[in-house]
Design a protein around this motif. Structure first.
Motif, PDB file in Angstrom:
ATOM      1  N   LEU A 117       0.927  -1.100  -0.078  1.00 34.90           N
ATOM      2  CA  LEU A 117       0.110   0.004  -0.012  1.00 34.90           C
ATOM      3  C   LEU A 117       1.069   1.355   0.057  1.00 34.90           C
ATOM      4  N   ARG A 118       1.880   1.292   0.822  1.00 32.89           N
ATOM      5  CA  ARG A 118       2.999   2.396   0.901  1.00 32.89           C
ATOM      6  C   ARG A 118       3.501   2.765  -0.588  1.00 32.89           C
ATOM      7  N   TRP A 119       3.884   1.294  -1.135  1.00 40.60           N
ATOM      8  CA  TRP A 119       4.656   1.664  -2.294  1.00 40.60           C
ATOM      9  C   TRP A 119       3.710   1.822  -3.633  1.00 40.60           C
ATOM     10  N   GLY A 120       2.667   1.755  -3.398  1.00 42.00           N
ATOM     11  CA  GLY A 120       1.662   2.203  -4.293  1.00 42.00           C
ATOM     12  C   GLY A 120       1.647   1.262  -5.740  1.00 42.00           C
ATOM     13  N   VAL A 121       1.739  -0.020  -5.285  1.00 45.09           N
ATOM     14  CA  VAL A 121       1.857  -0.957  -6.480  1.00 45.09           C
ATOM     15  C   VAL A 121       0.336  -1.127  -7.183  1.00 45.09           C
ATOM     16  N   ASP A 122       0.553  -1.250  -8.347  1.00 45.19           N
ATOM     17  CA  ASP A 122      -0.869  -1.075  -9.233  1.00 45.19           C
ATOM     18  C   ASP A 122      -1.574  -2.431  -9.116  1.00 45.19           C
ATOM     19  N   GLY A 123      -1.124  -3.465  -8.780  1.00 47.67           N
ATOM     20  CA  GLY A 123      -1.788  -4.452  -8.454  1.00 47.67           C
ATOM     21  C   GLY A 123      -1.043  -5.597  -7.684  1.00 47.67           C
ATOM     22  N   ALA A 124      -1.771  -6.676  -6.992  1.00 48.19           N
ATOM     23  CA  ALA A 124      -1.208  -7.888  -6.362  1.00 48.19           C
ATOM     24  C   ALA A 124      -1.437  -8.922  -6.471  1.00 48.19           C
ATOM     25  N   PRO A 145      -6.009  -3.838  -7.188  1.00 44.23           N
ATOM     26  CA  PRO A 145      -6.659  -4.891  -7.562  1.00 44.23           C
ATOM     27  C   PRO A 145      -5.866  -6.134  -6.901  1.00 44.23           C
ATOM     28  N   ILE A 146      -6.411  -7.212  -6.578  1.00 43.12           N
ATOM     29  CA  ILE A 146      -5.772  -8.437  -6.001  1.00 43.12           C
ATOM     30  C   ILE A 146      -6.263  -9.718  -6.897  1.00 43.12           C
ATOM     31  N   VAL A 147      -5.388 -10.757  -7.040  1.00 40.91           N
ATOM     32  CA  VAL A 147      -5.694 -12.006  -7.202  1.00 40.91           C
ATOM     33  C   VAL A 147      -5.015 -12.859  -6.673  1.00 40.91           C
ATOM     34  N   ARG A 313      -2.362 -16.912 -16.070  1.00 38.34           N
ATOM     35  CA  ARG A 313      -3.812 -16.429 -15.950  1.00 38.34           C
ATOM     36  C   ARG A 313      -4.086 -15.326 -14.904  1.00 38.34           C
ATOM     37  N   ALA A 314      -3.269 -15.535 -13.821  1.00 38.03           N
ATOM     38  CA  ALA A 314      -3.478 -14.683 -12.731  1.00 38.03           C
ATOM     39  C   ALA A 314      -3.008 -13.328 -13.025  1.00 38.03           C
ATOM     40  N   ALA A 315      -1.929 -13.158 -13.729  1.00 37.53           N
ATOM     41  CA  ALA A 315      -1.402 -11.834 -14.107  1.00 37.53           C
ATOM     42  C   ALA A 315      -2.253 -11.320 -15.363  1.00 37.53           C
ATOM     43  N   ASP A 316      -2.624 -11.973 -16.253  1.00 42.04           N
ATOM     44  CA  ASP A 316      -3.539 -11.710 -17.126  1.00 42.04           C
ATOM     45  C   ASP A 316      -4.986 -10.946 -16.483  1.00 42.04           C
ATOM     46  N   LEU A 317      -5.379 -11.645 -15.623  1.00 41.25           N
ATOM     47  CA  LEU A 317      -6.570 -11.267 -14.831  1.00 41.25           C
ATOM     48  C   LEU A 317      -6.143  -9.835 -14.127  1.00 41.25           C
ATOM     49  N   LEU A 318      -5.198  -9.757 -13.701  1.00 42.96           N
ATOM     50  CA  LEU A 318      -4.803  -8.571 -12.981  1.00 42.96           C
ATOM     51  C   LEU A 318      -4.495  -7.405 -13.798  1.00 42.96           C
ATOM     52  N   PHE A 319      -3.882  -7.658 -14.981  1.00 41.99           N
ATOM     53  CA  PHE A 319      -3.935  -6.499 -15.945  1.00 41.99           C
ATOM     54  C   PHE A 319      -5.180  -5.980 -16.525  1.00 41.99           C
ATOM     55  N   GLU A 320      -6.103  -6.919 -16.561  1.00 39.96           N
ATOM     56  CA  GLU A 320      -7.424  -6.659 -16.970  1.00 39.96           C
ATOM     57  C   GLU A 320      -8.111  -5.594 -16.018  1.00 39.96           C
ATOM     58  N   ARG A 321      -7.961  -5.941 -14.450  1.00 38.99           N
ATOM     59  CA  ARG A 321      -8.312  -5.149 -13.672  1.00 38.99           C
ATOM     60  C   ARG A 321      -7.625  -3.785 -13.642  1.00 38.99           C
ATOM     61  N   SER A 325     -11.274  -3.301 -15.992  1.00 31.32           N
ATOM     62  CA  SER A 325     -12.358  -4.119 -15.911  1.00 31.32           C
ATOM     63  C   SER A 325     -13.162  -4.122 -14.737  1.00 31.32           C
ATOM     64  N   THR A 326     -14.419  -4.260 -14.917  1.00 33.92           N
ATOM     65  CA  THR A 326     -15.430  -4.178 -13.964  1.00 33.92           C
ATOM     66  C   THR A 326     -16.092  -5.583 -13.827  1.00 33.92           C
ATOM     67  N   ALA A 327     -15.850  -6.320 -14.346  1.00 35.18           N
ATOM     68  CA  ALA A 327     -16.420  -7.614 -14.627  1.00 35.18           C
ATOM     69  C   ALA A 327     -16.576  -8.384 -13.291  1.00 35.18           C
ATOM     70  N   PRO A 328     -17.531  -9.172 -13.003  1.00 31.81           N
ATOM     71  CA  PRO A 328     -17.585  -9.878 -11.645  1.00 31.81           C
ATOM     72  C   PRO A 328     -16.335 -10.979 -11.404  1.00 31.81           C
ATOM     73  N   ALA A 329     -15.940 -11.011 -10.181  1.00 37.98           N
ATOM     74  CA  ALA A 329     -14.951 -11.657  -9.817  1.00 37.98           C
ATOM     75  C   ALA A 329     -15.006 -13.016 -10.536  1.00 37.98           C
ATOM     76  N   THR A 330     -13.813 -13.235 -10.921  1.00 36.90           N
ATOM     77  CA  THR A 330     -13.647 -14.542 -11.610  1.00 36.90           C
ATOM     78  C   THR A 330     -12.966 -15.730 -10.661  1.00 36.90           C
ATOM     79  N   THR A 331     -13.467 -17.023 -10.615  1.00 35.32           N
ATOM     80  CA  THR A 331     -12.932 -18.015 -10.159  1.00 35.32           C
ATOM     81  C   THR A 331     -12.599 -19.157 -10.820  1.00 35.32           C
TER      82      THR A 331
END
Length: 353
Positions: A117-124, A145-147, A313-321, A325-331
């Motif tokens: 949070l402090r470092w301001g990453v774009d996703g995790a 966003p988190i995956v 797949r996890a990284a691709d989902l994160l880059f979409e967010r 992307s506002t699609a429902p959470a994917t499992t």
């Protein structure tokens, strides 16, 4: 001759007699710069050894161009392939990857979430300890966003990609039973994580479908390393000590499914010392399909998780967010592959991974 010190946009501009703004537009592909001038600017940037300042770029764009990745054990071979796949996707998208390790410690995980949070990453991309979701919820509420990978978290609404551990254990146990195992045993981690629980569920389902009861002494739980130890997540030594007791109870025609190839190593030694032959007397299947599995004698059958595919797949989902992307959470639960080698009655050839 390369310029002394850090080469900046102004360095290139002064060399060509143009403005720094023109150089910036040329290097970022803006249409306002003609092709001939753009070619000259790029050539001069290459000659001077210009490297873009990602921090300055992030200040302009409002993005850190960095993903965070939190794993539990750096020595876990599954994570090596996972990290490589995520890092490859980062490079392809012009991002850096910040890796953090929790060693299954809830407090260390909380500190890692605060640091991201402090470092301001774009996703995790996160493999959670599963000891609470409040710190990850704060990170997500801040717009990051988190995956989740391999383990879910109750109450956290985010994308998830993991191994179908239940299916992997079910197919391995069914293979052993279908190939004549009279009694089936499970040697599993004694941990509260969903991955281990799912493997136990798959083991139980296979027994039920074959009309066999789950007896108390058919499940051997192996404790994890002592808290705070920076070691492999599984220990052949601990499995060996438990396997010594198990080996004394195994009748010819038994089979053992283990939650780790490391457990299978300990089991191999215990069985050898008891004079029990694998697989003619006891069949064995591991989990993880580590590089040594195919080269043991006999070659160890193992359940291979799709680590690289999960990471991609996890990284691709994160880059979409990140891209909005506002699609429902994917499992997503990706199926593992059973490598049915000699220890479970398969081919004894030493195959390459």
């Amino acid at each position: 001759m390369r310029a002394a010190g850090r080469v900046t946009l102004k360095t290139i501009a002064d060399s060509l007699g143009v403005s720094a703004k023109t150089v910036s537009r040329a290097l970022t592909g803006k249409d306002s710069v003609g092709e001939e001038l753009r070619t000259r600017i790029r050539a001069e940037a290459d000659r001077l050894g210009y490297v873009p300042n990602s921090m300055a770029r992030s200040l302009v764009s409002g993005a850190a161009m960095t993903l965070g990745m939190v794993i539990t054990h750096p020595a876990n071979p599954f994570y090596a392939l996972l990290i490589s796949a995520v890092e490859e996707r980062c490079r392809a998208n012009g991002y850096s990857l910040l890796l953090m390790v929790t060693e299954e410690d809830p407090e260390t995980e909380r500190e890692a979430a605060e640091a991201l949070l402090r470092w301001g990453v774009d996703g995790a991309v996160v493999i959670p300890v599963q000891a609470g979701a409040a710190h990850w919820q704060r990170l997500q509420d801040s717009g990051v966003p988190i995956v989740l990978v391999n383990r879910g978290l109750e109450g956290l609404n985010c994308d998830f990609v993991g191994v179908d551990h239940e299916r992997g254990a079910y197919e391995a146990a069914s293979h052993l039973l279908d190939h004549g195992a009279a009694t089936l045993h499970l040697m599993e981690e004694d941990v509260p994580y969903s991955s281990a629980a799912d493997r136990r569920a798959g083991f139980h389902r296979a027994l039920a479908e074959h009309g066999l009861p789950v007896q108390e002494d058919t499940v051997t739980l192996v404790p994890p390393p002592a808290p705070g130890r920076r070691a492999t997540p599984w220990e052949p030594g601990a499995a060996y000590r438990h396997a010594q007791q198990l080996a004394s109870r195994l009748e010819p025609g038994s089979a053992v499914l283990t939650g780790s190839d490391y457990f299978a190593l300990g089991l191999y030694r215990a069985l050898t010392e008891k004079g029990i032959d694998v697989p003619t007397q006891v069949a064995v299947i591991g989990h993880g399909d580590l590089p040594f599995a195919a080269y043991l004698q006999p070659a160890l059958a193992s359940v291979r998780p799709p680590a690289a595919e999960i990471g991609a797949r996890a990284a691709d989902l994160l880059f979409e967010r990140i891209q909005g992307s506002t699609a429902p959470a994917t499992t997503l639960y990706l199926p593992p592959e059973l490598k049915a080698r000699a220890s479970a009655g398969g081919d004894d050839r030493h195959e390459a991974n």
